[in-house]
Motif scaffolding. Structure first.
Motif, PDB file in Angstrom:
ATOM      1  N   ASP A   1     -10.775 -28.029 -18.853  1.00 59.91           N
ATOM      2  CA  ASP A   1     -12.406 -27.763 -18.200  1.00 59.91           C
ATOM      3  C   ASP A   1     -11.157 -29.439 -17.979  1.00 59.91           C
ATOM      4  O   ASP A   1     -12.249 -30.154 -18.426  1.00 59.91           O
ATOM      5  N   ALA A   2     -11.334 -29.873 -16.204  1.00 57.67           N
ATOM      6  CA  ALA A   2     -11.084 -31.111 -16.067  1.00 57.67           C
ATOM      7  C   ALA A   2     -12.509 -31.503 -15.657  1.00 57.67           C
ATOM      8  O   ALA A   2     -12.678 -30.850 -14.602  1.00 57.67           O
TER       9      ALA A   2
ATOM     10  N   HIS B   1     -14.128 -23.482  -4.589  1.00 55.27           N
ATOM     11  CA  HIS B   1     -13.579 -22.234  -3.752  1.00 55.27           C
ATOM     12  C   HIS B   1     -12.441 -21.553  -4.312  1.00 55.27           C
ATOM     13  O   HIS B   1     -13.033 -20.156  -4.710  1.00 55.27           O
ATOM     14  N   LEU B   2     -11.593 -22.295  -4.817  1.00 58.70           N
ATOM     15  CA  LEU B   2     -10.183 -21.751  -5.138  1.00 58.70           C
ATOM     16  C   LEU B   2      -9.951 -22.656  -6.516  1.00 58.70           C
ATOM     17  O   LEU B   2      -8.558 -22.351  -6.556  1.00 58.70           O
ATOM     18  N   SER B   3     -10.788 -23.035  -7.015  1.00 59.32           N
ATOM     19  CA  SER B   3     -10.718 -23.900  -8.154  1.00 59.32           C
ATOM     20  C   SER B   3      -9.183 -24.973  -7.720  1.00 59.32           C
ATOM     21  O   SER B   3      -8.179 -25.511  -9.379  1.00 59.32           O
ATOM     22  N   CYS B   4      -8.946 -25.172  -6.623  1.00 60.81           N
ATOM     23  CA  CYS B   4      -7.864 -26.603  -6.372  1.00 60.81           C
ATOM     24  C   CYS B   4      -8.432 -27.753  -7.491  1.00 60.81           C
ATOM     25  O   CYS B   4      -9.528 -27.880  -7.497  1.00 60.81           O
ATOM     26  N   ALA B   5      -7.352 -28.740  -7.293  1.00 58.61           N
ATOM     27  CA  ALA B   5      -8.367 -29.741  -8.125  1.00 58.61           C
ATOM     28  C   ALA B   5      -9.173 -30.858  -6.493  1.00 58.61           C
ATOM     29  O   ALA B   5      -8.394 -31.136  -6.095  1.00 58.61           O
TER      30      ALA B   5
ATOM     31  N   TYR C   1     -18.259 -34.690 -12.379  1.00 62.01           N
ATOM     32  CA  TYR C   1     -18.542 -33.713 -11.509  1.00 62.01           C
ATOM     33  C   TYR C   1     -16.815 -33.002 -12.210  1.00 62.01           C
ATOM     34  O   TYR C   1     -16.184 -33.304 -12.337  1.00 62.01           O
ATOM     35  N   SER C   2     -17.209 -31.940 -12.251  1.00 59.13           N
ATOM     36  CA  SER C   2     -16.078 -30.563 -12.491  1.00 59.13           C
ATOM     37  C   SER C   2     -15.076 -31.233 -11.659  1.00 59.13           C
ATOM     38  O   SER C   2     -15.169 -30.619 -10.496  1.00 59.13           O
ATOM     39  N   GLN C   3     -13.678 -30.525 -11.340  1.00 56.37           N
ATOM     40  CA  GLN C   3     -12.709 -31.392 -10.953  1.00 56.37           C
ATOM     41  C   GLN C   3     -12.487 -30.215 -10.448  1.00 56.37           C
ATOM     42  O   GLN C   3     -11.645 -29.658  -8.972  1.00 56.37           O
ATOM     43  N   LYS C   4     -12.655 -28.505 -10.834  1.00 59.74           N
ATOM     44  CA  LYS C   4     -12.424 -27.787 -10.314  1.00 59.74           C
ATOM     45  C   LYS C   4     -12.784 -27.302  -9.317  1.00 59.74           C
ATOM     46  O   LYS C   4     -14.230 -27.388  -9.145  1.00 59.74           O
TER      47      LYS C   4
END
Lengths: 158, 192
Positions: free
Chosen positions: A79-80, A100-104, A94-97
């Motif tokens: 979990d980046a 929308h579509l889990s891009c960083a 924050y979460s880096q995902k």
């Protein structure tokens, strides 16, 4: 085989059409099924126990300068997350995902916002909320606590 | 009124192609001729045979259709494929024992002889039968054909083990009751 021939009759005289009543029954039963399913989800969510997050040291207090970022993984190694020092005495993470579509997502310092390069989704640095673009939800926020000269992650607020 | 029948007599065909041109004028498939006028053995004879759809009682084309696009109306006529359903897969073309269906590539649809449905359903003769000068294609009452022709009409065919009964009749020699064909017989070549 018999049923197949009944459903797909070659002769127009024996073709079967779905009647209005049959279709209405199907609609009512399907929506009833949906309703029961939603009730089940609701009841389950009432009895859900909160997830226990581990505590994890993510950085030292003076480790990054104002306007700089540090990437880390929390709560699992996959979990980046991204941590930003927004002011001398304030850090947010924050979460880096992208939701929308889990891009960083990355921190765009000039515009002071988190940007997702895939579809130009922008998030606020202050609270992770969506400013523009396709993301449906705010970025999950990592709850941080200062302890001595360490910054510790203690949980995730979805 | 005696019910009309459709009769094919290959021995009367003169290969004039009048039916081919008349077919393309039919309203249900305007511009597309769906009849076949084939040479039987081009190398050794000029004999031709006109083939219209035989309108099988149990149509093989409809049975093999994966899209449920070929339908048979209560009067026994097997219709062209339904445009919204046909996927132009050519299953019917390969399956038809008489070689009737045509896949119109430009239309992405199979079309076949529907016995001029707009005409025959209104008690008119099919286009091809109206123009055939030798009446190799005849649309007349059954008693008329029995009275006027030496040949006998039959509508039973055997293709190997498959028995096919049709709405359209084929004129055969008087002592024949059914047409029996075995594909293997036609694979034999003289001198081979």
């Amino acid at each position: 085989m018999k049923r197949l021939e009944d459903e797909f009759a070659i002769e127009t005289a024996t073709e079967q059409y779905v009647t209005r009543r049959q279709f209405a029954k199907f609609l009512v039963l399907t929506s009833l099924g949906m309703f029961v399913g939603n009730l089940w989800i609701l009841v389950k969510s009432w009895f859900r126990r909160p997830i226990a997050y581990p505590e994890q040291v993510v950085a030292g207090v003076g480790e990054i300068g104002v306007g700089e970022v540090k990437l880390f993984a929390y709560p699992e190694p996959a979990d980046a997350c991204i941590m930003i020092r927004t002011a001398p005495d304030q850090v947010v993470a924050y979460s880096q995902k992208c939701t929308h579509l889990s891009c960083a997502v990355y921190f765009e310092k000039k515009a002071d916002r988190l940007e997702c390069p895939c579809h130009e989704g922008y998030f606020s640095v202050a609270d992770g909320s969506v400013m523009q673009g396709p993301p449906p939800r705010a970025l999950p926020r990592i709850i941080l606590r200062r302890e001595g000269d360490q910054v510790i992650a203690t949980g995730v607020r979805l | 009124m005696m019910e009309y029948g459709f009769f094919i007599d290959p021995s009367r065909c003169i290969g004039c192609q009048a039916c081919v041109n008349a077919c393309s004028e039919c309203e249900t498939h305007r511009g597309h001729s769906l009849i076949h006028v084939d040479f039987i053995d081009r190398e050794s004879t000029i004999a031709t045979v006109p083939m219209v759809c035989m309108h099988c009682d149990d149509p093989t084309c409809a049975k093999v259709c994966p899209a449920d696009a070929i339908k048979k109306t209560p009067d026994g006529v097997v219709q062209s494929s339904l445009k919204p359903r046909c996927i132009a897969c050519s299953n019917c073309v390969l399956a038809c024992p008489f070689g009737i269906p045509k896949v119109m590539i430009e239309l992405e649809q199979m079309m076949k002889c529907d016995m001029c449905y707009d005409r025959t359903s209104a008690d008119k003769r099919p286009m091809c039968a109206t123009v055939c000068p030798s009446q190799a294609l005849a649309y007349v009452p059954l008693d008329v054909i029995e009275r006027e022709r030496r040949e006998k009409p039959t509508n039973v065919f055997h293709f190997g083990n498959q028995r096919v009964q049709t709405k359209v009749f084929m004129m055969v020699p008087p002592d024949t009751s059914a047409i029996t064909l075995d594909v293997v017989d036609y694979m034999w070549e003289p001198g081979a």
